[in-house]
Design an enzyme around this catalytic site. Structure first.
Site, mmCIF file in Angstrom:
data_model
loop_
_atom_site.group_PDB
_atom_site.id
_atom_site.type_symbol
_atom_site.label_atom_id
_atom_site.label_comp_id
_atom_site.label_asym_id
_atom_site.label_seq_id
_atom_site.Cartn_x
_atom_site.Cartn_y
_atom_site.Cartn_z
ATOM 1 N N CYS A 104 -14.921 36.186 -11.048
ATOM 2 C CA CYS A 104 -15.205 36.549 -12.445
ATOM 3 C C CYS A 104 -16.636 36.158 -12.820
ATOM 4 O O CYS A 104 -16.970 34.971 -12.830
ATOM 5 C CB CYS A 104 -14.183 35.846 -13.341
ATOM 6 S SG CYS A 104 -14.556 35.880 -15.094
ATOM 7 N N CYS A 107 -16.972 33.866 -15.836
ATOM 8 C CA CYS A 107 -16.477 32.523 -15.485
ATOM 9 C C CYS A 107 -17.563 31.706 -14.800
ATOM 10 O O CYS A 107 -17.678 30.495 -15.024
ATOM 11 C CB CYS A 107 -15.264 32.628 -14.568
ATOM 12 S SG CYS A 107 -13.851 33.459 -15.306
#
Length: 181
Positions: A104, A107
């Site tokens: 991600c 993230c």
């Protein structure tokens, strides 16, 4: 009655919107733009210096993954069992849980900001992270739908936890820690 005819002649050539395009003179030849080319010698030298510096600060590669892992991160990866023990136990500082995934992009950006917060609030907050790929059942139970998801849990058991989803600015995280926990 005479019909009026309008004709449009563009004054400038069309803009190139892609990193590459096909030449109309030579239809099978692919032309690259200036921005898509990297000198192989320069690329190789940059990679080698980055790899050497990374190897010097990391422990040897993990046998299972083959990746170099830094040992000095302040935000530690924990399991679902560890989180449950942290929540049930008594704490004097707020607990921030980051639900993330290694694939991600947001993230990864959030992890950098959380490391900065961990340095800033080293003794005033506990920041941990949970990999949703490894702990998918726990993430489902915690109703993690989007990544990254943060839970801010106060040391006071009477206060509700604060949940955020998506990339949030570091100042917003500071405000939550300072004002709401």
């Amino acid at each position: 009655m005479q019909a009026a005819t309008l004709s449009f002649q563009p004054s400038a050539p069309p803009l190139q919107t892609s990193a590459f395009h096909f030449s109309s003179k030579q239809p099978n030849q692919l032309k690259y733009s200036l921005f898509s080319y990297t000198c192989p010698i320069l690329k190789r030298s940059l990679l080698s210096t980055q790899t050497l510096s990374r190897k010097s600060i990391c422990k040897p590669p993990d046998v299972a993954t083959g990746k170099y892992v830094r040992e000095d991160y302040l935000v530690k990866k924990v399991s679902a069992k560890d989180i449950q023990e942290l929540i049930k136990g008594e704490r004097n500082v707020p607990l921030i849980i980051d639900f993330y995934a290694t694939w991600c992009g947001p993230c990864i950006l959030m992890a950098q900001e959380l490391e900065m917060l961990a340095v800033e609030y080293e003794s005033n907050a506990l920041i941990v992270k949970v990999d949703t790929d490894d702990e998918y059942e726990f993430a489902r139970d915690m109703q993690v739908r989007g990544l990254p998801t943060l839970y801010f849990i106060s040391p006071d058991p009477n206060k509700d936890a604060i949940r955020t989803e998506g990339l949030i600015p570091i100042q917003m995280m500071r405000d939550i820690i300072n004002n709401d926990l």
